[in-house]
Scaffold this motif. Sequence first.
Motif, short mmCIF file in Angstrom:
data_model
loop_
_atom_site.label_atom_id
_atom_site.label_comp_id
_atom_site.label_asym_id
_atom_site.label_seq_id
_atom_site.Cartn_x
_atom_site.Cartn_y
_atom_site.Cartn_z
N ASP A 181 0.82 -1.22 0.00
CA ASP A 181 0.00 0.00 0.00
C ASP A 181 0.85 1.27 0.00
N ALA A 182 2.09 1.16 0.47
CA ALA A 182 2.97 2.33 0.54
C ALA A 182 3.74 2.59 -0.76
N LEU A 183 3.66 1.67 -1.72
CA LEU A 183 4.40 1.85 -2.97
C LEU A 183 3.75 2.94 -3.83
N PRO A 184 4.55 3.85 -4.35
CA PRO A 184 4.01 4.93 -5.18
C PRO A 184 3.82 4.47 -6.64
N GLY A 185 2.99 5.21 -7.35
CA GLY A 185 2.83 4.98 -8.78
C GLY A 185 1.82 3.91 -9.14
N CYS A 186 1.88 3.51 -10.40
CA CYS A 186 0.95 2.50 -10.95
C CYS A 186 1.55 1.12 -10.80
N ARG A 236 -2.92 2.45 -7.72
CA ARG A 236 -2.22 3.71 -7.96
C ARG A 236 -1.99 4.35 -6.62
N ASP A 237 -0.73 4.59 -6.30
CA ASP A 237 -0.34 5.21 -5.04
C ASP A 237 -0.99 4.54 -3.83
N GLY A 238 -0.97 3.22 -3.83
CA GLY A 238 -1.43 2.45 -2.68
C GLY A 238 -2.91 2.18 -2.61
N GLY A 252 -4.33 9.51 -12.70
CA GLY A 252 -3.58 10.61 -12.10
C GLY A 252 -3.81 11.86 -12.87
#
Length: 109
Positions: free
Chosen positions: A17-22, A81-83, A109
């Motif tokens: 859940d903490a990973l950024p992006g797609c 996307r962004d978690g 986004g």
Amino acid sequence: MTVQPYRPETLTRAELDALPGCIVVEFGANGCGHCAAAQPVIERVLAEYPQVRHIKIEDGSGRRLGRSFKVKLWPTLVLMRDGLEVLRLVRPTGASQVEEAFETLVQEG
């Protein structure tokens, strides 16, 4: 084209859940016929979206990450996307279905 195997889960739900992006998290099993049948479509669409990170996770009974997403059938693709989960595909078979999902993911986004 070499299809990457599903790998044992190494991330926790909080880390994912903490990973950024797609990100596309693909849950499945290496011996699953449905998973094998879906791979050509998934791999082809992934090649068109290099900005999308792909994480293949081996799922099964008692696997915490799959249960946290309430995965019941393989393959299940959770598009994030962004978690946050944007959408999911369960046992995708058509290229257009997968392409539309990826397009929705990258345009969020």
